[in-house]
Design a protein around this motif. Structure first.
Motif, mmCIF file in Angstrom:
data_model
loop_
_atom_site.group_PDB
_atom_site.id
_atom_site.type_symbol
_atom_site.label_atom_id
_atom_site.label_comp_id
_atom_site.label_asym_id
_atom_site.label_seq_id
_atom_site.Cartn_x
_atom_site.Cartn_y
_atom_site.Cartn_z
ATOM 1 N N ILE A 111 0.966 -1.268 -0.069
ATOM 2 C CA ILE A 111 -0.143 -0.089 0.039
ATOM 3 C C ILE A 111 0.820 1.114 -0.100
ATOM 4 O O ILE A 111 0.734 2.150 -0.673
ATOM 5 N N GLY A 112 1.900 1.341 0.842
ATOM 6 C CA GLY A 112 3.020 2.457 0.901
ATOM 7 C C GLY A 112 3.579 2.584 -0.662
ATOM 8 O O GLY A 112 3.553 3.797 -0.803
ATOM 9 N N SER A 113 4.041 1.568 -1.283
ATOM 10 C CA SER A 113 4.407 1.796 -2.331
ATOM 11 C C SER A 113 3.465 2.275 -3.367
ATOM 12 O O SER A 113 3.617 3.092 -4.414
ATOM 13 N N ALA A 114 2.117 1.608 -3.487
ATOM 14 C CA ALA A 114 1.323 2.005 -4.414
ATOM 15 C C ALA A 114 0.886 3.309 -4.178
ATOM 16 O O ALA A 114 0.684 4.338 -5.258
ATOM 17 N N ILE A 115 0.647 3.802 -2.968
ATOM 18 C CA ILE A 115 0.464 5.290 -2.798
ATOM 19 C C ILE A 115 1.469 6.113 -3.399
ATOM 20 O O ILE A 115 1.266 7.300 -3.905
ATOM 21 N N SER A 116 2.751 6.009 -3.262
ATOM 22 C CA SER A 116 3.797 6.696 -3.692
ATOM 23 C C SER A 116 3.683 6.934 -5.171
ATOM 24 O O SER A 116 4.225 8.188 -5.767
ATOM 25 N N LEU A 136 12.354 -1.211 -9.252
ATOM 26 C CA LEU A 136 13.520 -0.869 -8.267
ATOM 27 C C LEU A 136 12.706 0.023 -7.110
ATOM 28 O O LEU A 136 12.981 -0.625 -5.857
ATOM 29 N N ARG A 137 12.012 1.075 -7.367
ATOM 30 C CA ARG A 137 11.498 1.557 -6.128
ATOM 31 C C ARG A 137 10.488 0.742 -5.457
ATOM 32 O O ARG A 137 10.119 0.871 -4.173
ATOM 33 N N PHE A 138 9.892 0.237 -6.233
ATOM 34 C CA PHE A 138 8.579 -0.768 -5.769
ATOM 35 C C PHE A 138 9.410 -1.942 -4.751
ATOM 36 O O PHE A 138 8.769 -1.944 -3.685
ATOM 37 N N ALA A 139 10.406 -2.599 -5.437
ATOM 38 C CA ALA A 139 11.100 -3.457 -4.600
ATOM 39 C C ALA A 139 11.700 -2.907 -3.334
ATOM 40 O O ALA A 139 11.682 -3.570 -2.196
ATOM 41 N N VAL A 140 12.354 -1.950 -3.298
ATOM 42 C CA VAL A 140 12.690 -1.316 -2.178
ATOM 43 C C VAL A 140 11.755 -0.822 -1.142
ATOM 44 O O VAL A 140 11.892 -1.184 0.016
ATOM 45 N N GLY A 141 10.446 -0.378 -1.733
ATOM 46 C CA GLY A 141 9.509 -0.100 -0.669
ATOM 47 C C GLY A 141 9.028 -1.250 -0.017
ATOM 48 O O GLY A 141 8.821 -1.147 1.109
ATOM 49 N N VAL A 142 8.580 -2.489 -0.802
ATOM 50 C CA VAL A 142 8.066 -3.485 -0.068
ATOM 51 C C VAL A 142 9.120 -4.028 0.858
ATOM 52 O O VAL A 142 8.909 -4.527 1.989
ATOM 53 N N THR A 143 10.331 -4.152 0.389
ATOM 54 C CA THR A 143 11.418 -5.004 1.332
ATOM 55 C C THR A 143 11.483 -3.815 2.641
ATOM 56 O O THR A 143 11.477 -4.441 3.584
ATOM 57 N N SER A 144 11.668 -2.682 2.556
ATOM 58 C CA SER A 144 11.958 -1.752 3.738
ATOM 59 C C SER A 144 10.489 -1.736 4.524
ATOM 60 O O SER A 144 10.736 -1.671 5.709
ATOM 61 N N LEU A 186 0.724 -2.527 10.131
ATOM 62 C CA LEU A 186 0.260 -2.011 8.747
ATOM 63 C C LEU A 186 0.766 -0.799 8.509
ATOM 64 O O LEU A 186 1.190 -0.331 7.406
ATOM 65 N N SER A 187 0.236 0.024 9.419
ATOM 66 C CA SER A 187 0.658 1.480 9.432
ATOM 67 C C SER A 187 2.487 1.658 9.283
ATOM 68 O O SER A 187 2.657 2.505 8.589
ATOM 69 N N GLY A 188 2.953 1.009 10.032
ATOM 70 C CA GLY A 188 4.233 0.996 9.939
ATOM 71 C C GLY A 188 4.987 0.705 8.738
ATOM 72 O O GLY A 188 5.855 1.291 8.236
ATOM 73 N N ALA A 189 4.452 -0.493 8.270
ATOM 74 C CA ALA A 189 5.175 -0.950 6.913
ATOM 75 C C ALA A 189 4.681 0.162 5.860
ATOM 76 O O ALA A 189 5.461 0.362 5.123
ATOM 77 N N ALA A 190 3.522 0.739 5.919
ATOM 78 C CA ALA A 190 3.131 1.401 4.995
ATOM 79 C C ALA A 190 3.955 2.981 4.866
ATOM 80 O O ALA A 190 4.595 3.296 3.978
#
Length: 115
Positions: free
Chosen positions: A17-22, A36-44, A73-77
């Motif tokens: 969700i955090g990566s998609a919102i971005s 790259l940005r999606f993978a980094v976002g999901v991993t982090s 959930l909120s922290g991961a986003a």
């Protein structure tokens, strides 16, 4: 489903969700940057979601009322969103520097460009 599996699912969902919102804020320049940005976002988001969620809940004063899944959930986003922006800024900065070097020095032979 156990509590552990639920926590992993909450972290994964928050990270996605955090990566998609971005994507709504800064569109990537191409597929490579988007991937790259999606993978980094999901991993982090998955790696740092728990800690970021605890800090966020503490700062907002909701750590006594929010349950573990909401915090994860909120922290991961949040972690995903921050990482997505950071990698975007780095790619734009280094991409702009590379473009300036290419204009100053001409095409690079290692990219298969001809003069």
């Amino acid at each position: 489903m156990g509590e552990s599996e639920s926590m992993w699912m909450a972290k994964g969902a928050g990270a996605i969700i955090g990566s998609a919102i971005s994507l709504a804020y800064v569109l990537p320049r191409g597929r490579r940057e988007a991937a790259l940005r999606f993978a980094v976002g999901v991993t982090s988001g998955i790696a740092f979601g728990g800690v970021a969620g605890l800090r966020l809940a503490h700062e907002l004063g909701i750590d006594t009322v929010a349950n573990g899944l909401e915090v994860a959930l909120s922290g991961a986003a949040l972690a995903s969103l921050c990482a997505w922006w950071a990698i975007g800024i780095l790619m734009r900065t280094f991409g702009a520097a590379q473009d300036q070097m290419d204009r100053a020095n001409g095409p690079r032979p290692d990219r298969g460009e001809r003069r």
